[in-house]
Motif scaffolding. Structure first.
Motif, PDB file in Angstrom:
ATOM      1  N   ASP A 116       0.821  -1.217   0.000  1.00  0.00           N
ATOM      2  CA  ASP A 116       0.000   0.000   0.000  1.00  0.00           C
ATOM      3  C   ASP A 116       0.850   1.260   0.000  1.00  0.00           C
ATOM      4  O   ASP A 116       0.412   2.304  -0.460  1.00  0.00           O
ATOM      5  CB  ASP A 116      -0.919   0.023   1.231  1.00  0.00           C
ATOM      6  N   TYR A 117       2.066   1.184   0.538  1.00  0.00           N
ATOM      7  CA  TYR A 117       2.931   2.360   0.649  1.00  0.00           C
ATOM      8  C   TYR A 117       3.974   2.435  -0.463  1.00  0.00           C
ATOM      9  O   TYR A 117       4.819   3.322  -0.451  1.00  0.00           O
ATOM     10  CB  TYR A 117       3.643   2.362   2.012  1.00  0.00           C
ATOM     11  N   GLN A 118       3.918   1.526  -1.421  1.00  0.00           N
ATOM     12  CA  GLN A 118       4.954   1.490  -2.457  1.00  0.00           C
ATOM     13  C   GLN A 118       5.072   2.820  -3.199  1.00  0.00           C
ATOM     14  O   GLN A 118       6.176   3.362  -3.341  1.00  0.00           O
ATOM     15  CB  GLN A 118       4.665   0.355  -3.440  1.00  0.00           C
ATOM     16  N   LEU A 119       3.951   3.344  -3.654  1.00  0.00           N
ATOM     17  CA  LEU A 119       3.990   4.591  -4.421  1.00  0.00           C
ATOM     18  C   LEU A 119       4.501   5.745  -3.556  1.00  0.00           C
ATOM     19  O   LEU A 119       5.266   6.591  -4.023  1.00  0.00           O
ATOM     20  CB  LEU A 119       2.588   4.903  -4.967  1.00  0.00           C
ATOM     21  N   GLN A 120       4.081   5.766  -2.301  1.00  0.00           N
ATOM     22  CA  GLN A 120       4.545   6.818  -1.389  1.00  0.00           C
ATOM     23  C   GLN A 120       6.055   6.740  -1.201  1.00  0.00           C
ATOM     24  O   GLN A 120       6.750   7.759  -1.198  1.00  0.00           O
ATOM     25  CB  GLN A 120       3.824   6.668  -0.046  1.00  0.00           C
ATOM     26  N   MET A 121       6.575   5.529  -1.076  1.00  0.00           N
ATOM     27  CA  MET A 121       8.022   5.364  -0.917  1.00  0.00           C
ATOM     28  C   MET A 121       8.757   5.842  -2.174  1.00  0.00           C
ATOM     29  O   MET A 121       9.807   6.487  -2.079  1.00  0.00           O
ATOM     30  CB  MET A 121       8.347   3.890  -0.619  1.00  0.00           C
ATOM     31  N   GLN A 122       8.199   5.544  -3.327  1.00  0.00           N
ATOM     32  CA  GLN A 122       8.824   5.993  -4.570  1.00  0.00           C
ATOM     33  C   GLN A 122       8.758   7.523  -4.686  1.00  0.00           C
ATOM     34  O   GLN A 122       9.695   8.154  -5.166  1.00  0.00           O
ATOM     35  CB  GLN A 122       8.151   5.317  -5.766  1.00  0.00           C
ATOM     36  N   ALA A 123       7.657   8.118  -4.219  1.00  0.00           N
ATOM     37  CA  ALA A 123       7.533   9.584  -4.243  1.00  0.00           C
ATOM     38  C   ALA A 123       8.570  10.213  -3.313  1.00  0.00           C
ATOM     39  O   ALA A 123       9.186  11.226  -3.652  1.00  0.00           O
ATOM     40  CB  ALA A 123       6.121   9.992  -3.829  1.00  0.00           C
ATOM     41  N   TYR A 124       8.783   9.624  -2.150  1.00  0.00           N
ATOM     42  CA  TYR A 124       9.795  10.152  -1.225  1.00  0.00           C
ATOM     43  C   TYR A 124      11.190  10.077  -1.850  1.00  0.00           C
ATOM     44  O   TYR A 124      11.990  11.006  -1.730  1.00  0.00           O
ATOM     45  CB  TYR A 124       9.792   9.369   0.089  1.00  0.00           C
ATOM     46  N   THR A 178      23.374  11.416  -8.329  1.00  0.00           N
ATOM     47  CA  THR A 178      23.301  10.997  -9.736  1.00  0.00           C
ATOM     48  C   THR A 178      22.244   9.903  -9.858  1.00  0.00           C
ATOM     49  O   THR A 178      21.779   9.348  -8.855  1.00  0.00           O
ATOM     50  CB  THR A 178      24.651  10.443 -10.217  1.00  0.00           C
ATOM     51  N   ASP A 179      21.872   9.592 -11.093  1.00  0.00           N
ATOM     52  CA  ASP A 179      20.888   8.523 -11.307  1.00  0.00           C
ATOM     53  C   ASP A 179      21.390   7.186 -10.789  1.00  0.00           C
ATOM     54  O   ASP A 179      20.599   6.304 -10.460  1.00  0.00           O
ATOM     55  CB  ASP A 179      20.549   8.401 -12.795  1.00  0.00           C
ATOM     56  N   SER A 180      22.702   7.043 -10.732  1.00  0.00           N
ATOM     57  CA  SER A 180      23.236   5.762 -10.251  1.00  0.00           C
ATOM     58  C   SER A 180      23.347   5.715  -8.718  1.00  0.00           C
ATOM     59  O   SER A 180      23.641   4.662  -8.155  1.00  0.00           O
ATOM     60  CB  SER A 180      24.595   5.481 -10.886  1.00  0.00           C
ATOM     61  N   THR A 181      23.108   6.850  -8.058  1.00  0.00           N
ATOM     62  CA  THR A 181      23.126   6.846  -6.592  1.00  0.00           C
ATOM     63  C   THR A 181      21.864   6.161  -6.090  1.00  0.00           C
ATOM     64  O   THR A 181      20.755   6.510  -6.492  1.00  0.00           O
ATOM     65  CB  THR A 181      23.153   8.287  -6.029  1.00  0.00           C
ATOM     66  N   MET A 182      22.045   5.181  -5.245  1.00  0.00           N
ATOM     67  CA  MET A 182      20.893   4.447  -4.714  1.00  0.00           C
ATOM     68  C   MET A 182      20.274   5.222  -3.550  1.00  0.00           C
ATOM     69  O   MET A 182      20.977   5.636  -2.631  1.00  0.00           O
ATOM     70  CB  MET A 182      21.375   3.071  -4.237  1.00  0.00           C
ATOM     71  N   VAL A 183      18.988   5.461  -3.631  1.00  0.00           N
ATOM     72  CA  VAL A 183      18.244   6.074  -2.532  1.00  0.00           C
ATOM     73  C   VAL A 183      17.371   4.981  -1.930  1.00  0.00           C
ATOM     74  O   VAL A 183      16.594   4.341  -2.638  1.00  0.00           O
ATOM     75  CB  VAL A 183      17.372   7.250  -3.024  1.00  0.00           C
ATOM     76  N   ASN A 184      17.520   4.765  -0.641  1.00  0.00           N
ATOM     77  CA  ASN A 184      16.705   3.765   0.034  1.00  0.00           C
ATOM     78  C   ASN A 184      15.636   4.446   0.872  1.00  0.00           C
ATOM     79  O   ASN A 184      15.887   5.473   1.486  1.00  0.00           O
ATOM     80  CB  ASN A 184      17.558   2.892   0.970  1.00  0.00           C
ATOM     81  N   VAL A 185      14.465   3.888   0.867  1.00  0.00           N
ATOM     82  CA  VAL A 185      13.381   4.323   1.743  1.00  0.00           C
ATOM     83  C   VAL A 185      12.993   3.092   2.556  1.00  0.00           C
ATOM     84  O   VAL A 185      12.787   2.022   1.992  1.00  0.00           O
ATOM     85  CB  VAL A 185      12.172   4.842   0.943  1.00  0.00           C
ATOM     86  N   THR A 186      12.917   3.259   3.861  1.00  0.00           N
ATOM     87  CA  THR A 186      12.623   2.117   4.726  1.00  0.00           C
ATOM     88  C   THR A 186      11.318   2.337   5.473  1.00  0.00           C
ATOM     89  O   THR A 186      11.110   3.385   6.079  1.00  0.00           O
ATOM     90  CB  THR A 186      13.757   1.931   5.759  1.00  0.00           C
ATOM     91  N   LEU A 187      10.454   1.346   5.383  1.00  0.00           N
ATOM     92  CA  LEU A 187       9.267   1.325   6.237  1.00  0.00           C
ATOM     93  C   LEU A 187       9.657   0.532   7.476  1.00  0.00           C
ATOM     94  O   LEU A 187      10.068  -0.617   7.361  1.00  0.00           O
ATOM     95  CB  LEU A 187       8.122   0.584   5.543  1.00  0.00           C
ATOM     96  N   HIS A 188       9.526   1.143   8.626  1.00  0.00           N
ATOM     97  CA  HIS A 188       9.869   0.428   9.856  1.00  0.00           C
ATOM     98  C   HIS A 188       8.597   0.217  10.665  1.00  0.00           C
ATOM     99  O   HIS A 188       8.039   1.161  11.192  1.00  0.00           O
ATOM    100  CB  HIS A 188      10.904   1.227  10.665  1.00  0.00           C
ATOM    101  N   PHE A 189       8.168  -1.022  10.700  1.00  0.00           N
ATOM    102  CA  PHE A 189       6.989  -1.372  11.489  1.00  0.00           C
ATOM    103  C   PHE A 189       7.451  -1.618  12.921  1.00  0.00           C
ATOM    104  O   PHE A 189       8.419  -2.346  13.152  1.00  0.00           O
ATOM    105  CB  PHE A 189       6.322  -2.634  10.930  1.00  0.00           C
TER     106      PHE A 189
END
Ligand code: SF4
Length: 124
Positions: free
Chosen positions: A26-34, A46-57
């Motif tokens: 349910d939060y996939q799109l929100q994580m991609q927006a962040y 850069t485009d090759s820089t990895m950005v991580n978004v973590t959902l912590h339950f």
């Protein structure tokens, strides 16, 4: 520890992981927006820089991250574009079907949402 207790723990853990997986979806799109927002705020990335978004339950204590391929800039912008296109082309309530799940118990609209109330009643 008895076998029944181990089975119960495995069932509880499987159930928790299943619920986390549903919530995370349910939060996939929100994580991609962040992730896209971070890229806009930090143009040095850069485009090759990895950005991580973590959902912590917190309960259960589980962290969830989207697969790397879904966090790439193009994947994020494509997902947002698709969601926006879907929203602007959806005019009728039937284009926004209710998706009842465990989160209905905490939803502010439960009082006026028939699908959510039915889900909560069935789950008791
Ligand atoms: S109660 Fe209704 S509006 Fe709220 S999360 Fe559940 S299905 Fe969605």
């Amino acid at each position: 520890m008895s076998a029944a207790t181990v089975d119960t723990l495995v069932d509880d853990e499987t159930s928790a992981l299943s619920m986390v997986s549903i919530a995370a979806h349910d939060y996939q799109l929100q994580m991609q927006a962040y992730a896209l927002a971070v890229r806009l705020l930090l143009p040095s990335l850069t485009d090759s820089t990895m950005v991580n978004v973590t959902l912590h339950f917190l309960e259960p204590n589980i962290e969830f991250r989207l697969p790397e391929k879904l966090m790439k800039p193009k994947a994020c912008s494509d997902a947002l574009d698709a969601a926006m296109a879907e929203i602007v082309s959806s005019l009728q309530p039937e284009h926004f079907p209710a998706k009842p799940s465990s989160h209905c118990r905490m939803c502010s609209f439960l009082g006026i949402c028939k699908a959510g109330r039915e889900y909560v009643v069935q789950g008791q």
